[in-house]
Design a protein around this motif. Sequence first.
Motif, PDB file in Angstrom:
ATOM      1  N   THR A  95       1.713  -1.336  -0.026  1.00  0.00           N
ATOM      2  CA  THR A  95      -0.038  -0.036  -0.097  1.00  0.00           C
ATOM      3  C   THR A  95       0.995   1.690   0.229  1.00  0.00           C
ATOM      4  OG1 THR A  95      -1.137  -0.785   1.453  1.00  0.00           O
ATOM      5  CG2 THR A  95      -1.732   0.997   0.386  1.00  0.00           C
ATOM      6  N   ILE A  96       0.362   2.435  -0.881  1.00  0.00           N
ATOM      7  CA  ILE A  96       1.480   3.486  -1.225  1.00  0.00           C
ATOM      8  C   ILE A  96       0.279   4.605  -0.404  1.00  0.00           C
ATOM      9  CG2 ILE A  96       2.370   5.320  -2.661  1.00  0.00           C
ATOM     10  CD1 ILE A  96       4.007   2.496  -2.013  1.00  0.00           C
ATOM     11  N   ALA A  97       0.328   5.410   0.243  1.00  0.00           N
ATOM     12  CA  ALA A  97      -0.134   6.401   0.996  1.00  0.00           C
ATOM     13  C   ALA A  97      -0.181   7.434  -0.373  1.00  0.00           C
ATOM     14  CB  ALA A  97      -0.616   6.250   2.691  1.00  0.00           C
ATOM     15  N   LYS A  98      -0.961   8.235  -0.113  1.00  0.00           N
ATOM     16  CA  LYS A  98      -0.670   9.221  -1.052  1.00  0.00           C
ATOM     17  C   LYS A  98       0.063  10.492  -0.596  1.00  0.00           C
ATOM     18  CE  LYS A  98      -4.831   9.697  -3.287  1.00  0.00           C
ATOM     19  NZ  LYS A  98      -6.802  10.398  -3.408  1.00  0.00           N
ATOM     20  N   LYS A  99       0.521  10.287   0.790  1.00  0.00           N
ATOM     21  CA  LYS A  99       1.806  11.202   1.147  1.00  0.00           C
ATOM     22  C   LYS A  99       2.548  10.198   1.232  1.00  0.00           C
ATOM     23  CE  LYS A  99      -0.828  13.488   5.278  1.00  0.00           C
ATOM     24  NZ  LYS A  99      -0.619  13.620   6.687  1.00  0.00           N
ATOM     25  N   ASP A 149     -10.251   1.537  -0.918  1.00  0.00           N
ATOM     26  CA  ASP A 149     -10.565   2.313  -1.801  1.00  0.00           C
ATOM     27  C   ASP A 149     -11.232   3.794  -0.923  1.00  0.00           C
ATOM     28  OD1 ASP A 149     -11.305   4.356  -3.781  1.00  0.00           O
ATOM     29  OD2 ASP A 149     -13.504   3.113  -3.999  1.00  0.00           O
ATOM     30  N   SER A 150      -9.587   4.664  -0.439  1.00  0.00           N
ATOM     31  CA  SER A 150      -9.972   5.392   0.167  1.00  0.00           C
ATOM     32  C   SER A 150      -9.499   6.862  -0.041  1.00  0.00           C
ATOM     33  CB  SER A 150      -9.336   5.221   2.270  1.00  0.00           C
ATOM     34  OG  SER A 150      -8.192   5.223   1.611  1.00  0.00           O
ATOM     35  N   TYR A 151      -9.276   7.703   0.923  1.00  0.00           N
ATOM     36  CA  TYR A 151      -8.649   9.429   0.339  1.00  0.00           C
ATOM     37  C   TYR A 151      -7.476   9.147   0.652  1.00  0.00           C
ATOM     38  CZ  TYR A 151      -8.200  10.572   5.108  1.00  0.00           C
ATOM     39  OH  TYR A 151      -8.147  10.347   6.429  1.00  0.00           O
TER      40      TYR A 151
END
Length: 182
Positions: free
Chosen positions: A84-88, A120-122
């Motif tokens: 998982t790669i977070a947007k940050k 599937d989240s922000y």
Amino acid sequence: MRVPEIKTVGAPEGIEGAGFFATSLEKVVGIARANSLWPLPFATSCCGIEFMATMGSHYDISRFGSERPSFSPRQADLLMVMGTIAKKMAPIVKQVYEQMAEPRWVLAMGACACSGGIFDSYSVLQGIDRIIPVDVYVPGCPPRPEQVLDGLMRVQDLAKNESIRRRNSPEYQALLASYNIK
């Protein structure tokens, strides 16, 4: 459990004779690149554990010339993004990619790196191909070590058959420009 068959590297097509062998420089460079990939593992979750299993003696990634994981982008030519790669984290992944020397390849491993997975989240990046170009996708949650080896063999095929001049082509430069990479 089936382990992928081992492919031997034969001589490239060329002209053979008594005491000599002639082929193109491009084919020799391709074989050398394909059999000496240095992966940079960017592992954030369970896919990293599967990568560790692939590095172990049972699956033996060293058969493919990739036994030396590099943790410096300047010494790696294969970025393996796992999990998982977070947007940050997206700017860091992009920075790591930009610090790698050409030629460089990217392998997205696992459903999260390929498409965001079940998250599937922000806050979760819905696939790393939104920030960097991806060469090979390895699906699964998490993918089995056999799948990782298959993905590595696909990258080897790309490295072996890629033209030396492709990275300087207008098409490749346009691809990098579409990702805002110089």
